[in-house]
Scaffold this active site. Structure first.
Site, PDB file in Angstrom:
ATOM      1  CG  HIS A 125      -2.830  73.378  73.228  1.00  0.00           C
ATOM      2  ND1 HIS A 125      -2.406  74.645  72.856  1.00  0.00           N
ATOM      3  CD2 HIS A 125      -4.158  73.354  72.990  1.00  0.00           C
ATOM      4  CE1 HIS A 125      -3.440  75.352  72.442  1.00  0.00           C
ATOM      5  NE2 HIS A 125      -4.518  74.579  72.507  1.00  0.00           N
ATOM      6  CG  HIS A 150      -3.524  76.308  65.778  1.00  0.00           C
ATOM      7  ND1 HIS A 150      -2.464  76.794  66.517  1.00  0.00           N
ATOM      8  CD2 HIS A 150      -4.651  76.746  66.416  1.00  0.00           C
ATOM      9  CE1 HIS A 150      -2.916  77.470  67.561  1.00  0.00           C
ATOM     10  NE2 HIS A 150      -4.235  77.461  67.521  1.00  0.00           N
TER      11      HIS A 150
END
Length: 341
Positions: free
Chosen positions: A57, A132
């Site tokens: 992930h 991110h």
């Protein structure tokens, strides 16, 4: 003879990538660099959508740049707060979801990569970065690292899932797709029937890379697969119990044909979670203590048309995640053996 084959397979799938002076094997050191090539012949003709495949992930987030601007995936309130240098240091603790580089993840057996990309404010060269919360490495650098591994391991197949795009116009998309073409060339697998994709068919065509592109732009290129072919339901919870219930429910609703399936075995922090564990970060606050329980769920699963396919995790090196997922494919071997009897 069966015992000999199993022993050989274990030797190939359990070699040490980086020897530890102590002589012990940590999960990050056990090497599954050729696990697909090591699968028994009767699994070579099985659709990839029926195999158990480990994934990560936010795969690229092993490094983020706290000196760069805050990414366009963040709110204006966060961007204002990030003017304080300490805020970015704390953001980094919650933006990083992996310890291993692309190469290290590949050697550990990871074959699915969850990718989020963005242009960077002020960049005039159309460069695209992983993102991110904070910006990561250049996408080009990551692609080249992956391609280098694939060239050395010609029977390994990977899934690159480009599922979030930020601050990208048509020019940026064209630049990114060109980079993908330049990096992988003939290794790219054209979009086709999911059921027709087996290890054997891909090996015969020398294809190793499946690119999923969650943007209408995919229609312009035959090697870009639509995002709907790889659904990845998201539990969005901090509770292991609720996560497992969600994973079970979405698996029971999985389409039997026409797509892959990603089980996101991850916990997602709430605002109050971050506030309580501000300094500890994602790994110490949420992942480290819950990952063993999540792995226990993985061990109970079975691959197949209506079973697990791709399973993703944060910090894949903290437990024997990849090896545990790969081992699930032994259940397919058992089924085949029973059918022959």
């Amino acid at each position: 003879m069966l015992a000999v084959r199993k022993a050989r397979r274990k030797l190939r799938m359990g070699t040490i990538c980086s020897p530890n002076p102590s002589g012990t094997k940590t999960s990050s050191e056990v090497c599954n660099a050729d696990w697909m090539a090591s699968l028994p012949p009767h699994l070579h003709n099985l659709p990839l959508s029926n195999l158990a495949i480990p994934g990560s992930h936010d795969s690229f987030s092993y490094w983020v740049d706290e000196k760069s601007p805050v990414g366009p995936d963040q709110t204006q309130a966060i961007k204002r707060l990030a003017r304080i240098s300490l805020v970015k240091k704390l953001m980094k603790k919650w933006s990083v979801t992996q310890n291993l580089t692309f190469r290290e993840q590949l050697e550990a057996g990871i074959r699915y990569f969850d990718l989020r990309v963005s242009s960077k404010p002020g960049d005039a060269d159309q460069e695209i970065y992983f993102i991110h919360g904070l910006f990561g490495i250049k996408v080009w650098d990551g692609l080249m690292e992956i391609d280098s591994f694939l060239t050395q391991h010609p029977q390994e197949i990977i899934f690159l899932d480009f599922n979030h795009f930020y601050a990208m116009d048509e020019t940026h998309h064209k630049c990114l797709v060109l980079r993908i073409q330049e990096a992988f060339g003939n290794k790219l697998c054209p979009a086709c029937s999911v059921e027709s994709l087996t290890l054997r068919t891909l090996w015969e065509k020398n294809c190793q890379v499946l690119i999923f592109y969650h943007c209408p732009f995919y229609k312009q290129y035959p090697f870009l697969w639509p995002g709907k072919k790889i659904p990845a339901p998201w539990a969005n919870t901090t509770s292991v119990r609720k996560l497992i219930l969600f994973l079970e429910t979405t698996l029971s609703e999985r389409a039997s044909r026409g797509s892959f399936h990603v089980s996101q075995a991850i916990l997602t922090p709430r605002v109050k979670t971050i506030a309580r564990g501000l300094v500890g970060g994602l790994k110490n606050t949420l992942v480290h203590r819950n990952l063993p329980a999540i792995l226990d769920w993985v061990k109970t699963q079975k691959p197949g048309a209506m079973g697990v396919n791709i399973i993703t995790s944060d910090f894949v090196d903290l437990v024997d995640f990849a090896a545990t997922v790969i081992k699930l494919n032994d259940l397919l071997q058992e089924d085949t053996a029973l059918a022959k009897c």
